[in-house]
Motif scaffolding. Structure first.
Motif, PDB file in Angstrom:
ATOM      1  N   ALA A   1       0.682  -1.345   0.011  1.00 56.40           N
ATOM      2  CA  ALA A   1       0.126  -0.045   0.112  1.00 56.40           C
ATOM      3  C   ALA A   1       0.795   1.306   0.089  1.00 56.40           C
ATOM      4  O   ALA A   1       2.117   1.137   0.603  1.00 56.40           O
ATOM      5  CB  ALA A   1      -0.865   0.070   1.126  1.00 56.40           C
ATOM      6  N   ASN A   2       0.399   2.235  -0.614  1.00 54.60           N
ATOM      7  CA  ASN A   2       1.172   3.529  -0.522  1.00 54.60           C
ATOM      8  C   ASN A   2       2.693   3.412  -1.221  1.00 54.60           C
ATOM      9  O   ASN A   2       3.209   4.334  -0.536  1.00 54.60           O
ATOM     10  CB  ASN A   2       1.138   4.124   0.892  1.00 54.60           C
ATOM     11  CG  ASN A   2      -0.395   4.234   1.521  1.00 54.60           C
ATOM     12  OD1 ASN A   2      -1.368   4.761   0.806  1.00 54.60           O
ATOM     13  ND2 ASN A   2      -0.479   3.748   2.628  1.00 54.60           N
TER      14      ASN A   2
ATOM     15  N   SER B   1       0.660  -2.454  11.462  1.00 55.05           N
ATOM     16  CA  SER B   1       0.417  -2.225  12.868  1.00 55.05           C
ATOM     17  C   SER B   1       0.135  -3.489  13.573  1.00 55.05           C
ATOM     18  O   SER B   1      -0.977  -4.296  12.869  1.00 55.05           O
ATOM     19  CB  SER B   1      -0.737  -1.095  12.742  1.00 55.05           C
ATOM     20  OG  SER B   1      -0.887  -0.838  14.200  1.00 55.05           O
ATOM     21  N   ASP B   2       0.368  -3.660  14.659  1.00 55.73           N
ATOM     22  CA  ASP B   2       0.092  -4.644  15.566  1.00 55.73           C
ATOM     23  C   ASP B   2      -1.095  -4.571  16.245  1.00 55.73           C
ATOM     24  O   ASP B   2      -2.014  -5.534  16.691  1.00 55.73           O
ATOM     25  CB  ASP B   2       0.842  -4.923  16.925  1.00 55.73           C
ATOM     26  CG  ASP B   2       2.388  -5.142  16.383  1.00 55.73           C
ATOM     27  OD1 ASP B   2       2.664  -5.911  15.444  1.00 55.73           O
ATOM     28  OD2 ASP B   2       3.425  -4.982  16.994  1.00 55.73           O
ATOM     29  N   PHE B   3      -1.894  -3.236  16.000  1.00 46.08           N
ATOM     30  CA  PHE B   3      -3.288  -3.049  16.652  1.00 46.08           C
ATOM     31  C   PHE B   3      -3.893  -2.153  15.768  1.00 46.08           C
ATOM     32  O   PHE B   3      -3.316  -1.356  15.099  1.00 46.08           O
ATOM     33  CB  PHE B   3      -3.206  -2.184  18.001  1.00 46.08           C
ATOM     34  CG  PHE B   3      -2.810  -3.410  19.005  1.00 46.08           C
ATOM     35  CD1 PHE B   3      -3.535  -4.081  19.864  1.00 46.08           C
ATOM     36  CD2 PHE B   3      -1.449  -3.312  19.392  1.00 46.08           C
ATOM     37  CE1 PHE B   3      -3.137  -5.044  20.682  1.00 46.08           C
ATOM     38  CE2 PHE B   3      -0.879  -4.105  20.401  1.00 46.08           C
ATOM     39  CZ  PHE B   3      -1.731  -5.278  21.066  1.00 46.08           C
TER      40      PHE B   3
ATOM     41  N   THR C   1      -6.143  -2.043   2.750  1.00 40.70           N
ATOM     42  CA  THR C   1      -6.447  -2.681   4.258  1.00 40.70           C
ATOM     43  C   THR C   1      -5.707  -3.835   4.599  1.00 40.70           C
ATOM     44  O   THR C   1      -5.215  -4.701   3.752  1.00 40.70           O
ATOM     45  CB  THR C   1      -7.903  -2.879   4.283  1.00 40.70           C
ATOM     46  OG1 THR C   1      -8.292  -3.998   3.426  1.00 40.70           O
ATOM     47  CG2 THR C   1      -8.883  -1.703   3.916  1.00 40.70           C
ATOM     48  N   TYR C   2      -5.599  -3.902   5.961  1.00 41.69           N
ATOM     49  CA  TYR C   2      -4.795  -5.267   6.441  1.00 41.69           C
ATOM     50  C   TYR C   2      -5.727  -6.353   5.746  1.00 41.69           C
ATOM     51  O   TYR C   2      -4.846  -7.492   5.435  1.00 41.69           O
ATOM     52  CB  TYR C   2      -5.023  -5.273   7.689  1.00 41.69           C
ATOM     53  CG  TYR C   2      -4.582  -6.634   8.341  1.00 41.69           C
ATOM     54  CD1 TYR C   2      -3.263  -6.926   8.508  1.00 41.69           C
ATOM     55  CD2 TYR C   2      -5.787  -7.785   8.590  1.00 41.69           C
ATOM     56  CE1 TYR C   2      -2.863  -8.268   9.042  1.00 41.69           C
ATOM     57  CE2 TYR C   2      -5.294  -9.015   8.950  1.00 41.69           C
ATOM     58  CZ  TYR C   2      -4.016  -9.372   9.275  1.00 41.69           C
ATOM     59  OH  TYR C   2      -3.671 -10.452   9.535  1.00 41.69           O
ATOM     60  N   GLU C   3      -6.816  -6.615   5.643  1.00 40.78           N
ATOM     61  CA  GLU C   3      -7.554  -7.598   5.232  1.00 40.78           C
ATOM     62  C   GLU C   3      -7.095  -8.106   3.677  1.00 40.78           C
ATOM     63  O   GLU C   3      -6.999  -9.119   3.259  1.00 40.78           O
ATOM     64  CB  GLU C   3      -9.074  -7.440   5.018  1.00 40.78           C
ATOM     65  CG  GLU C   3      -9.615  -7.567   6.482  1.00 40.78           C
ATOM     66  CD  GLU C   3      -9.583  -5.981   7.317  1.00 40.78           C
ATOM     67  OE1 GLU C   3      -9.132  -5.304   6.860  1.00 40.78           O
ATOM     68  OE2 GLU C   3      -9.622  -6.417   8.563  1.00 40.78           O
TER      69      GLU C   3
ATOM     70  N   THR D   1      -4.507  -6.824  15.634  1.00 44.89           N
ATOM     71  CA  THR D   1      -4.336  -6.901  14.036  1.00 44.89           C
ATOM     72  C   THR D   1      -4.000  -8.487  13.967  1.00 44.89           C
ATOM     73  O   THR D   1      -3.319  -9.201  14.697  1.00 44.89           O
ATOM     74  CB  THR D   1      -3.329  -6.130  13.381  1.00 44.89           C
ATOM     75  OG1 THR D   1      -3.766  -4.767  13.621  1.00 44.89           O
ATOM     76  CG2 THR D   1      -3.496  -6.362  11.849  1.00 44.89           C
ATOM     77  N   GLY D   2      -4.590  -9.069  12.894  1.00 48.05           N
ATOM     78  CA  GLY D   2      -4.342 -10.452  12.563  1.00 48.05           C
ATOM     79  C   GLY D   2      -2.770 -10.757  12.256  1.00 48.05           C
ATOM     80  O   GLY D   2      -2.070  -9.856  12.525  1.00 48.05           O
TER      81      GLY D   2
END
Length: 184
Positions: free
Chosen positions: A19-20, A60-62, A35-37, A87-88
Motif C-alpha cells: 500500500a502507499n 500495525s500490531d493493533f 487494508t490489512y484484510e 491485528t491478525g
C-alpha cells in the motif's frame, strides 16, 4: 524495495503486495492494497504459487476497534476513548495454508533486535527473521541505510549499517543459504 530489486537482479520473479508505494521497481509485479484484510488475502493467495515469502511489511500490531467513516470534528470538549484490537498475523495465516513455504519475517524493535528476532523465529514457525532497531536515527524507515540482525536456523549474522541495497544482498544471501540447508 531494495529486496525486490535485488531479487529481480538475481533472476527471481517478484510480486510485491503493498500500500502507499509511489515508486515502483522495474521488473516487479505489484498488487495494490489498502487494508490489512486486502494484504492478508493477496499474500495468502499468492503464497500458494511462491517458493519464498519475504514479509517486510510494517503492519500495525493493533487497529481501532471502531472505524468512523467521516471526520470526528473538534469542538466538543467531550473526551473520547480509543479502543484497539490486535491485528491478525499474516505470517501465521500463510504458514497454516503453506506449511512447506520458505518464509522470512521482519522484527522492528527499539533496542537490540537479536532477542526479538530469535523469539519470532520460533513463535512464528518461519525460517528466517531480519531484526532491526528502529530507534537508530538515519537507519531503517525513511532512510537509505539500515543495520540488521539476521537470524535463521543455520546461524545468525549482524549486518552493520550499510546501504539498503547491500543489506538486501545480505538478506537474500541468507535466504539462499537457509533454503539450501532446508533442502538437505
Amino acid at each position: 524495495r531494495a529486496a525486490a530489486r535485488e531479487a529481480v537482479r538475481r533472476g527471481a520473479e517478484v510480486m510485491v503486495v503493498a500500500a502507499n508505494v509511489e515508486e515502483r521497481e522495474p521488473g516487479v509485479r505489484w498488487v495494490d492494497v489498502e487494508t490489512y484484510e486486502e494484504v492478508e488475502e493477496a499474500t495468502t493467495r499468492l503464497a500458494n504459487h511462491a517458493d519464498a515469502l519475504v514479509m517486510a511489511a510494517a503492519i500495525s500490531d493493533f487497529t481501532p476497534a471502531e472505524v468512523n467513516e467521516g471526520k470526528i470534528r473538534r469542538g466538543s470538549t467531550e473526551e473520547r476513548d480509543l479502543k484497539l484490537v490486535a491485528t491478525g498475523d499474516i505470517l501465521q495465516t500463510v504458514r497454516k495454508s503453506n506449511p512447506e513455504l520458505f518464509m522470512v519475517g521482519f522484527a522492528a524493535t527499539f533496542g537490540d533486535p537479536a532477542p526479538d528476532a530469535r523469539e519470532k523465529l520460533g513463535s512464528k514457525g518461519i525460517d528466517l527473521v531480519v531484526g532491526n532497531d528502529i530507534s537508530h536515527e538515519g537507519s531503517g524507515f525513511g532512510s537509505d541505510e539500515n543495520e540488521v540482525y539476521i537470524v535463521g536456523r543455520e546461524g545468525e549474522k549482524l549486518v552493520p549499517r550499510a546501504s539498503k541495497m547491500e543489506v538486501a544482498r545480505e538478506i537474500l544471501d541468507a535466504v539462499a543459504s537457509e533454503m539450501l540447508g532446508k533442502e538437505r
